[in-house]
Design a protein around this motif. Structure first.
Motif, PDB file in Angstrom:
ATOM      1  N   CYS A  71       0.757  -1.212   0.025  1.00 25.66           N
ATOM      2  CA  CYS A  71      -0.082  -0.043   0.110  1.00 25.66           C
ATOM      3  C   CYS A  71       1.025   1.142  -0.019  1.00 25.66           C
ATOM      4  CB  CYS A  71      -1.005   0.062   1.062  1.00 25.66           C
ATOM      5  SG  CYS A  71      -0.389   0.218   2.752  1.00 25.66           S
ATOM      6  N   ALA A  74       1.544   3.327  -3.520  1.00 24.25           N
ATOM      7  CA  ALA A  74       0.500   4.164  -4.150  1.00 24.25           C
ATOM      8  C   ALA A  74       0.946   5.317  -3.820  1.00 24.25           C
ATOM      9  CB  ALA A  74      -0.840   3.684  -3.707  1.00 24.25           C
ATOM     10  N   CYS A  86      -2.030   2.411   6.066  1.00 24.98           N
ATOM     11  CA  CYS A  86      -1.084   1.407   6.143  1.00 24.98           C
ATOM     12  C   CYS A  86      -0.417   0.986   7.441  1.00 24.98           C
ATOM     13  CB  CYS A  86       0.109   1.711   5.275  1.00 24.98           C
ATOM     14  SG  CYS A  86       0.097   1.836   3.543  1.00 24.98           S
ATOM     15  N   PRO A 111       5.168   7.002  -7.602  1.00 23.94           N
ATOM     16  CA  PRO A 111       4.506   6.266  -8.315  1.00 23.94           C
ATOM     17  C   PRO A 111       4.176   6.647  -9.591  1.00 23.94           C
ATOM     18  CG  PRO A 111       3.214   7.034  -6.564  1.00 23.94           C
ATOM     19  CD  PRO A 111       4.581   7.667  -6.465  1.00 23.94           C
ATOM     20  N   HIS A 112       3.621   5.881 -10.460  1.00 21.81           N
ATOM     21  CA  HIS A 112       3.317   6.380 -11.835  1.00 21.81           C
ATOM     22  C   HIS A 112       1.941   5.175 -12.161  1.00 21.81           C
ATOM     23  CE1 HIS A 112       6.611   8.975 -12.615  1.00 21.81           C
ATOM     24  NE2 HIS A 112       7.458   7.834 -12.308  1.00 21.81           N
ATOM     25  N   GLY A 113       1.018   5.712 -11.777  1.00 20.69           N
ATOM     26  CA  GLY A 113      -0.122   4.723 -12.032  1.00 20.69           C
ATOM     27  C   GLY A 113      -0.122   3.542 -10.789  1.00 20.69           C
ATOM     28  N   VAL A 114      -0.832   2.462 -10.997  1.00 20.38           N
ATOM     29  CA  VAL A 114      -0.989   1.472 -10.062  1.00 20.38           C
ATOM     30  C   VAL A 114       0.296   0.597  -9.956  1.00 20.38           C
ATOM     31  CG1 VAL A 114      -2.312  -0.399  -9.105  1.00 20.38           C
ATOM     32  CG2 VAL A 114      -3.465   1.516 -10.291  1.00 20.38           C
ATOM     33  N   ARG A 115       1.024   0.112 -10.965  1.00 24.44           N
ATOM     34  CA  ARG A 115       2.011  -0.901 -11.118  1.00 24.44           C
ATOM     35  C   ARG A 115       3.332  -0.421 -11.454  1.00 24.44           C
ATOM     36  NH1 ARG A 115       1.332  -4.328  -8.103  1.00 24.44           N
ATOM     37  NH2 ARG A 115      -0.620  -5.571  -8.143  1.00 24.44           N
ATOM     38  N   GLU A 134       8.737  -1.428 -13.110  1.00 25.98           N
ATOM     39  CA  GLU A 134       7.213  -2.013 -13.411  1.00 25.98           C
ATOM     40  C   GLU A 134       7.164  -3.106 -12.265  1.00 25.98           C
ATOM     41  OE1 GLU A 134       5.066  -3.829 -17.117  1.00 25.98           O
ATOM     42  OE2 GLU A 134       6.445  -2.029 -17.442  1.00 25.98           O
ATOM     43  N   PRO A 137       2.908  -8.008 -10.334  1.00 27.15           N
ATOM     44  CA  PRO A 137       1.418  -8.078  -9.605  1.00 27.15           C
ATOM     45  C   PRO A 137       1.251  -9.113  -8.343  1.00 27.15           C
ATOM     46  CG  PRO A 137       1.523  -9.355 -11.878  1.00 27.15           C
ATOM     47  CD  PRO A 137       2.865  -8.650 -11.590  1.00 27.15           C
TER      48      PRO A 137
END
Length: 137
Positions: A71, A74, A86, A111-115, A134, A137
């Motif tokens: 968490c 993010a 968290c 961060p750049h987006g979720v992943r 990157e 998952p």
């Protein structure tokens, strides 16, 4: 007994000196070339070792950024301390470490987006690295 021609007298010494000078210059040129090749080889090795260390840090960072620590990814690292959503996480696991014989410290995670995100590091020797990750998952 015949005396040497006055025009040919003293011909051997200048020829020997010129030949010696040419041999000396050529050997110095070869030595300079060898030193240059050696320096470039050392430089290429240092670059390869740094890239390898960067990949190792990226893998370690991703391994520690699982479970409850995920968490944190993010958010930018500047917001990690005292972040309430968290609870019970230890951001220190993601903020420093050791790879082979080099210590690293997190300067910033963005961060750049979720992943995905950008990881900025400072190494124990003062160098800095910027890695685009990157996340798995």
């Amino acid at each position: 007994m015949r005396l040497p021609d006055p025009q040919q007298r003293g011909f051997a010494l200048p020829l020997a000196l010129t030949t010696s000078a040419l041999l000396l210059l050529s050997s110095l040129s070869l030595q300079t070339l060898a030193l240059h090749v050696r320096q470039r080889s050392h430089q290429a090795l240092a670059i390869a070792q740094t890239r390898d260390a960067e990949r190792s840090v990226a893998m370690a960072f991703q391994q520690h950024a699982v479970g409850a620590h995920a968490c944190l990814l993010a958010l930018p690292s500047s917001e990690w301390e005292g972040f309430e959503p968290c609870p019970g996480v230890n951001p220190a696991l993601l903020q420093s470490g050791r790879v082979v014989d080099r210590d690293w410290e997190l300067m910033h995670w963005q961060p750049h987006g979720v992943r995905a995100g950008t990881l900025q590091l400072r190494w124990s020797d003062g160098r800095q690295s910027k890695l685009d990750l990157e996340l798995l998952p």
